[in-house]
Design a protein around this motif. Structure first.
Motif, mmCIF file in Angstrom:
data_model
loop_
_atom_site.group_PDB
_atom_site.id
_atom_site.type_symbol
_atom_site.label_atom_id
_atom_site.label_comp_id
_atom_site.label_asym_id
_atom_site.label_seq_id
_atom_site.Cartn_x
_atom_site.Cartn_y
_atom_site.Cartn_z
ATOM 1 N N TYR A 60 1.213 6.953 8.765
ATOM 2 C CA TYR A 60 2.519 7.005 8.132
ATOM 3 C C TYR A 60 3.434 6.067 8.908
ATOM 4 O O TYR A 60 3.426 6.064 10.136
ATOM 5 N N VAL A 116 -0.597 13.458 -1.697
ATOM 6 C CA VAL A 116 -1.180 12.343 -0.949
ATOM 7 C C VAL A 116 -1.400 12.803 0.487
ATOM 8 O O VAL A 116 -0.469 13.258 1.149
ATOM 9 N N GLN A 175 0.839 -1.208 0.000
ATOM 10 C CA GLN A 175 0.000 0.000 0.000
ATOM 11 C C GLN A 175 0.870 1.254 0.000
ATOM 12 O O GLN A 175 0.576 2.228 -0.696
ATOM 13 N N PHE A 176 1.950 1.235 0.757
ATOM 14 C CA PHE A 176 2.855 2.374 0.821
ATOM 15 C C PHE A 176 3.498 2.624 -0.546
ATOM 16 O O PHE A 176 3.642 3.757 -0.982
ATOM 17 N N ASP A 177 3.891 1.551 -1.227
ATOM 18 C CA ASP A 177 4.479 1.690 -2.558
ATOM 19 C C ASP A 177 3.504 2.339 -3.538
ATOM 20 O O ASP A 177 3.910 3.139 -4.382
ATOM 21 N N THR A 178 2.228 2.019 -3.413
ATOM 22 C CA THR A 178 1.212 2.653 -4.255
ATOM 23 C C THR A 178 1.162 4.154 -3.988
ATOM 24 O O THR A 178 1.109 4.962 -4.920
ATOM 25 N N LEU A 179 1.186 4.538 -2.709
ATOM 26 C CA LEU A 179 1.195 5.961 -2.355
ATOM 27 C C LEU A 179 2.465 6.659 -2.844
ATOM 28 O O LEU A 179 2.409 7.786 -3.343
ATOM 29 N N MET A 236 2.245 7.444 -6.503
ATOM 30 C CA MET A 236 1.403 8.620 -6.723
ATOM 31 C C MET A 236 2.184 9.893 -6.417
ATOM 32 O O MET A 236 2.149 10.854 -7.185
ATOM 33 N N ARG A 237 2.885 9.888 -5.303
ATOM 34 C CA ARG A 237 3.674 11.061 -4.898
ATOM 35 C C ARG A 237 4.737 11.378 -5.943
ATOM 36 O O ARG A 237 4.968 12.540 -6.291
ATOM 37 N N THR A 260 -2.794 11.354 4.103
ATOM 38 C CA THR A 260 -3.125 10.107 4.771
ATOM 39 C C THR A 260 -3.157 10.312 6.280
ATOM 40 O O THR A 260 -2.499 11.212 6.802
#
Length: 168
Positions: A57, A52, A38-42, A45-46, A54
């Motif tokens: 963190y 982003v 999930q972090f890699d997806t964010l 995007m960044r 959230t």
């Protein structure tokens, strides 16, 4: 099986306890790998220039709490110690990405207990006591009093975000 594993989460997160077996440690590592995905997806995007926002963190300062490594207790075997090191490495890498801004909400134990009466008070006390230890890789941190009226708190948060985005 899933329910049993969920039931041992508190034992995994207890820094004064012992990680209760390889199965529990593998479960924690699997959950942490899911968080990493999930972090890699964010991050993707960044890196494309998308802002982003959230409410979570990753951090490594306080294992067992606050979106940090799940395995906080002692590893009774070398196999569990290896799994614990692998999980910590995931969080060290994630926490190495410095957020643009952290809005840290400060709240007292009694207020949290009033909002979440089903939570164990010792856990809430530990969480409240450890929030100030979270440094988020040196990111700018704006501390807000979560007991102030919501409209004031929201206005301060929006102003902090606007300033951070203008400086980015």
């Amino acid at each position: 099986m899933q329910g049993w594993l969920e039931g041992i989460a508190d034992r995994l997160r207890d820094p004064s306890g012992e990680i209760p077996g390889v199965l529990a440690a593998r479960y924690a590592l699997r959950r942490s790998r899911k968080r990493r995905k999930q972090f890699d997806t964010l991050l993707a995007m960044r890196q494309r220039g998308i802002v982003v926002v959230t409410d979570r963190y990753p951090q490594i300062e306080v294992p067992g709490l606050h979106d940090g490594p799940i395995m906080a207790g002692a590893a009774p075997t070398e196999a569990i110690a290896r799994l614990k090191r692998r999980e910590r490495a995931l969080y060290e890498d994630m926490a190495g990405w410095r957020p643009t801004l952290v809005i840290r909400l400060s709240v007292d134990v009694d207020t949290v207990m009033a909002r979440k009466p089903d939570h164990p008070r010792p856990l809430i006390e530990r969480k409240v006591a450890t929030v100030p230890a979270l440094m988020f890789s040196g990111a700018p941190i704006v501390d807000l009093d979560a007991t102030m009226p919501y409209d004031q708190e929201l206005a301060l948060a929006i102003a902090a975000v606007d300033q951070a985005l203008a400086s980015a």
